[in-house]
Scaffold this motif. Structure first.
Motif, PDB file in Angstrom:
ATOM      1  N   HIS A   1      -7.282   0.911   1.109  1.00  0.00           N
ATOM      2  CA  HIS A   1      -6.453  -0.191   0.626  1.00  0.00           C
ATOM      3  C   HIS A   1      -7.123  -1.532   0.919  1.00  0.00           C
ATOM      4  O   HIS A   1      -7.086  -2.447   0.079  1.00  0.00           O
ATOM      5  CB  HIS A   1      -5.068  -0.138   1.278  1.00  0.00           C
TER       6      HIS A   1
ATOM      7  N   LEU B   1      -2.027  -8.531   1.376  1.00  0.00           N
ATOM      8  CA  LEU B   1      -1.553  -7.175   1.666  1.00  0.00           C
ATOM      9  C   LEU B   1      -0.381  -7.285   2.633  1.00  0.00           C
ATOM     10  O   LEU B   1      -0.505  -7.900   3.696  1.00  0.00           O
ATOM     11  CB  LEU B   1      -2.684  -6.354   2.276  1.00  0.00           C
TER      12      LEU B   1
ATOM     13  N   SER C   1       0.822  -1.210   0.000  1.00  0.00           N
ATOM     14  CA  SER C   1       0.000   0.000   0.000  1.00  0.00           C
ATOM     15  C   SER C   1       0.858   1.262   0.000  1.00  0.00           C
ATOM     16  O   SER C   1       1.990   1.271   0.476  1.00  0.00           O
ATOM     17  CB  SER C   1      -0.904   0.004   1.238  1.00  0.00           C
TER      18      SER C   1
ATOM     19  N   ALA D   1      -1.309   0.764   5.615  1.00  0.00           N
ATOM     20  CA  ALA D   1      -2.501   0.607   4.779  1.00  0.00           C
ATOM     21  C   ALA D   1      -3.730   1.223   5.442  1.00  0.00           C
ATOM     22  O   ALA D   1      -3.919   1.136   6.659  1.00  0.00           O
ATOM     23  CB  ALA D   1      -2.737  -0.873   4.500  1.00  0.00           C
TER      24      ALA D   1
END
Length: 359
Positions: free
Chosen positions: A131, A149, A119, A127
């Motif tokens: 995101h 992520l 991110s 993040a």
């Protein structure tokens, strides 16, 4: 892609296919008027984070059509190949967040396409909710892919000189796991995260080209198939004179914030390092490896002039990929899809289509 307000056009510049758009919705024009006076407060870091991977605030397990699972992964203390192989470091870890579609019931550990997302946040902020929503949408749209992520360490306490070696060791393990499962990998990100995705892609293909890498390591490194970047900063020097001309049009970022983010990330290093500034990199290893570089750029962004130079560099040096260039769009506009922005939703769908084609 959803029907657009005006036609798009394609140009095929050798190995690079470019989709160009210039239509701007009334909602976007109003949004720019509203948020421009708030610049740079919208994107300025709220606090300084300690050394190491930040654990993100707890969110709902189910969000926007996806189920999110948090994991802490231990990063190997040394690279399994290349220079420094047997030089141990302190044991470190990363917090990662796996997304899977709520309609997907099977274990996705064996997914054939694994997408790792970094991110944006000026290298200084973790993040955000946007995101999470973006990654959730990818998971819901690509149910046979695994979306992860990665919460990477942040400057100023974990600048590039400390964070990139950690992420390289992590990536080496990721690629080994992918090779064992006959899976392929995409690195993706927006803004500062896009810079990290590019940096890791350059490092990986550089390792692949090294003469002292054995067959098993080559098989692992070859698992990287593509990199997807959204509004990437591609030159930490931020010396492009065109950026000053774009600055008054940029409703989100602005040159002052971009300069501060670059300076914080480059502490203890060199802003001219190709791993920090891909515009200065030799892309020959990317071309030789066949790794595709795909990207999205909005031109009302102070980072756009350098990003477009990088796009042109990919074209000149024969790196394959697809790019969406949207005239007049703001920094990281695909993430605004969660607010109903038409251009954001169409750009997000463009990204989904590109990722769907990776195999």
């Amino acid at each position: 892609m959803a029907k657009s307000a005006s036609p798009e056009w394609l140009s095929d510049s050798g190995t690079v296919a470019i989709t160009r758009r210039s239509d701007l919705s009334i909602l976007y024009r109003i949004l720019c008027v509203v948020i421009r006076p708030l610049r740079p407060h919208l994107v300025a870091p709220k606090k300084k984070y300690p050394t190491g991977s930040p654990r993100l605030p707890k969110r709902r397990q189910k969000t926007h059509g996806a189920i999110v699972t948090e994991r802490e992964v231990t990063v190997p203390p040394y690279l399994p190949f290349g220079p420094g192989t047997n030089v141990p470091t302190e044991t470190e870890s990363l917090w990662v967040y796996n997304f899977r579609s709520t309609h997907e019931t099977e274990d996705k550990s064996q997914s054939q396409h694994r997408i790792f997302y970094f991110s944006g946040g000026g290298f200084q902020s973790p993040a955000s909710g946007e995101h999470f929503k973006f990654c959730a949408h990818l998971a819901a749209s690509l149910p046979h892919n695994r979306i992860t992520l990665v919460s990477y360490p942040l400057s100023p306490h974990s600048p590039a000189a400390q964070t990139l070696p950690l992420l390289r060791r992590w990536l080496a393990q990721v690629l080994q796991d992918a090779a064992a499962d006959d899976a392929v990998v995409t690195l993706a990100g927006d803004s500062s995260g896009a810079n990290i995705a590019l940096s890791l892609g350059l490092w990986c293909t550089g390792q692949l080209a090294a003469t002292d890498v054995y067959a098993d390591e080559r098989r692992s490194l070859g698992r990287l198939q593509s990199v997807l970047v959204i509004s990437p900063p591609t030159d930490m020097r931020n010396a492009n004179p065109a950026a000053a001309l774009v600055d008054p049009q940029d409703p989100v970022l602005g040159k002052r914030v971009a300069d501060a983010a670059a300076a914080a990330w480059a502490v203890g290093g060199d802003s001219q390092d190709p791993y920090l500034s891909p515009n200065r990199a030799d892309l020959g290893n990317l071309r030789a490896s066949g790794v595709r570089i795909n990207g999205i750029v909005g031109t009302a962004d102070v980072l756009a002039p350098d990003a477009l130079e990088f796009l042109d560099k990919c074209r000149r040096e024969g790196v394959q990929g697809q790019w969406l260039v949207w005239e007049g769009q703001m920094h990281c506009f695909p993430l605004a899809a969660c607010y109903g922005l038409r251009e954001g939703k169409e750009a997000r769908q463009w990204a989904v289509n590109v990722l769907r084609g990776v195999s």
